[in-house]
Design an enzyme around this catalytic site. Sequence first.
Site: not given
Ligand code: SF4
Length: 347
Positions: A135, A205, A189, A39-40, A78-79, A117, A34
Amino acid sequence: MLQFSKILRVWYSNNARILPWRQTNDPYKIWLSEIILQQTRVEQGMPYYNKFIENYKTVADLAEAPLDEVLLLWQGLGYYSRARNLHKAANQIVEVFSGKFPDSHDQIKSLVGIGDYTAAAISSFAYNLPYAVVDGNVYRFLSRYFGITTPIDGSAGKKEFAELAQKLIDPEHPAMHNQAIMEIGAMVCKPSNPNCNECPFQASCFAFNNGVINDLPVKSKKTKVRTRYFNYVIFQENEHTLLTQRREKDIWQGLFEFPLIETESETDLEMINQEIRNRFSISKFEIIHTAKNFKHLLSHQTIYAKFWVVKVNLKKLKVNDSKIVSLDNLNLFAMPQLIAKYLKNQQ
Ligand code: SF4
């Protein structure tokens, strides 16, 4: 809400990437992964994860290691404050928890460098405790799916998203739910060009149905970027040079570097001659080489760096916290990526 979690988990079962830290419930390994992944990206983080696990098989091994060695393993990520905190927290686990990784959310959160987180990630992945992770991937996915326009970088947004994520979690399956919600944010997404046609949430959505995918999530603040000018002076004599260790509370604390002269603006040969004379109180030296300008980007800083190779009698130099090292041994010291880049260019 349970239905939402179920769709997520079904999608995850069919699509999850197989990653080493997902094949374990060892909190130490999960914690390492985690912190590294903050970082990456996964592909770049994997070798670091493997290196850490190989070198430090247990928390106690990490705690016992010298900090310089830990920073050297971390080099390139980094960081560096995260590596220092990793080392501090390992020592905390040894001293406060007798070497056993704590198993309650509050105790995990009491470790240095662990925020909401990471505490939720370790609690759920290692102990299956019902704490929702939020996150960057989760912010993006939730803001688009639910059409939330509250800025994600303000305190109201943080609270709103944390409460929503907590409501969505299925208390029977917190580990898988959390893995799934982060994975769908990372793999489907995505920030740009999300794969909406492969998304099991497409039909309901908000962002997809209203054509506002690129407007979400909303951020209020623009990051202020500070510009800095670094001049590294590579003093040289008989294949040896001088390294100093960064002590101040600034970027790269604890790392090694060539003596640094930071200036308000870009320097030229005449200016740097004067600066070297003043800063190091020397009169006999010769600038024998100047590397091209390096531009180095950090999240809040842009650094323009020049490297000046200077012939000098090393023993006559008086520089705090410094040591004379052979040019062949530079790779034994943890250095900022900027310097590693310069050295690589010289080969
Ligand atoms: Fe993201 Fe909505 Fe597209 Fe699904 S449908 S990938 S939740 S924008």
